[in-house]
Design an enzyme around this catalytic site. Sequence first.
Site, PDB file in Angstrom:
ATOM      1  N   ARG A 148       2.181   8.146  -6.258  1.00  0.00           N
ATOM      2  CA  ARG A 148       1.323   9.702  -7.283  1.00  0.00           C
ATOM      3  C   ARG A 148       2.126   9.671  -8.641  1.00  0.00           C
ATOM      4  O   ARG A 148       1.518   9.265  -9.980  1.00  0.00           O
ATOM      5  CB  ARG A 148       2.068  11.303  -6.282  1.00  0.00           C
ATOM      6  N   HIS A 190       1.057  -1.352   0.293  1.00  0.00           N
ATOM      7  CA  HIS A 190      -0.177  -0.336   0.419  1.00  0.00           C
ATOM      8  C   HIS A 190       0.843   1.480  -0.010  1.00  0.00           C
ATOM      9  O   HIS A 190       1.403   1.597   0.984  1.00  0.00           O
ATOM     10  CB  HIS A 190      -0.764   0.116   1.235  1.00  0.00           C
ATOM     11  N   ASN A 213      -5.161   6.652  -6.644  1.00  0.00           N
ATOM     12  CA  ASN A 213      -6.027   7.746  -6.633  1.00  0.00           C
ATOM     13  C   ASN A 213      -5.447   8.915  -7.013  1.00  0.00           C
ATOM     14  O   ASN A 213      -5.796   9.884  -6.479  1.00  0.00           O
ATOM     15  CB  ASN A 213      -6.235   7.938  -5.314  1.00  0.00           C
ATOM     16  N   HIS A 271     -10.783   1.243   1.519  1.00  0.00           N
ATOM     17  CA  HIS A 271     -10.167   2.134   2.805  1.00  0.00           C
ATOM     18  C   HIS A 271     -11.665   2.660   2.933  1.00  0.00           C
ATOM     19  O   HIS A 271     -13.167   2.981   2.663  1.00  0.00           O
ATOM     20  CB  HIS A 271     -10.518   3.558   1.637  1.00  0.00           C
ATOM     21  N   ASP A 310       0.751   2.979   3.730  1.00  0.00           N
ATOM     22  CA  ASP A 310      -0.065   4.060   3.076  1.00  0.00           C
ATOM     23  C   ASP A 310       0.607   4.885   2.613  1.00  0.00           C
ATOM     24  O   ASP A 310       0.481   5.876   3.476  1.00  0.00           O
ATOM     25  CB  ASP A 310      -1.442   3.897   3.982  1.00  0.00           C
TER      26      ASP A 310
HETATM   27 ZN    ZN Z   1      -3.836   4.894   1.137  1.00  0.00          ZN
END
Ligand code: ZN
Length: 318
Positions: free
Chosen positions: A10, A6, A40, A133, A259
């Site tokens: 970017r 995870h 994302n 999430h 994360d």
């Molecule tokens: Zn994340």
Amino acid sequence: MKIDPHVHCRDGKQSYKETIAHVFAVADAQGVQKIFDMPNTDPPITTEEHIKERLKLVPEERLGDYFVWIGITADENQIKEAVKCWSNYKNVIGLKMFAGKSVGDLTVLEKNDQKKVYKTLADLGYKGAIAVHCEKESLLKGELWDPKNPMTHSKSRPKRAEIKSVKDQIELAKKTGFSGTLHICHVSCSESVELVDLARKEISVTCGATPHHVMWDQKMQKRPDGLLYKMNPPLRDKKSVEKLREYLKQGKIDWIETDHAPHQVGEKLFPPYMSGYPSLCLYKDFVENFLPGIGVSTELIEKMTYGNIARVFEDKLK
Ligand SMILES: [Zn+2]
């Protein structure tokens, strides 16, 4: 061998925050060989075209170490395309659904839409993983957030929003006959772990914990640089953190996921006060010192940094 399942690499328009090549440099320094990137981005990664573009950004010699989660929306055709990508591209490790809004606009917020996702996946016979999430949007209290008092971030995204969303995902996976693996991302409290543990009898379900949720509590946000410790889900109170550590020691958490979510410092200390912490930078110290320090066995550390991950993603990693 260690895997971080995870990270937010970017890149592209967001290269000023982080790039895939730089994450590999950090990973090398932290003793991590393989990474699973999150979708994302801007634009989000949701189509075959996006996957092709994404893979072009990966340093060629690291293509065997780079994997990406493809984002899921409420659109049935998009879900079908995502599953096709998972079947056709070795580098597409699984699906990612944001059941709460965190960073970016890639979300499936309504429970009915989430149900549609699991149902579509069940009908397609999807056997891979969906990472979720979990923070239920209707239980978030954005109005409580006050940047002058960064600890209000923890109050504005309460534990119950996470717990209720975890409950929803498990319920929907069971109800629809979803036959893949449901992965609950970055659990921040013991109640989420308990729900996952109970559901293991009925469905294939896993959960991951981050170094920051295990090492730190919400008081970090009281420091002069407290805004840097704003992340989603937020840091919790000391008691919750202790309980989470206890479950981690008992092997109830499947893996460590950082994360890793870098922003420019200015974007965190000033509007828009972005959420996210570059936690891959904590990895080596976390697994080599912190975990043994709280009594986690070497064998369990091996499982949480590699063995359990390799088992779930066996077909992709071999
Ligand atoms: Zn994340």
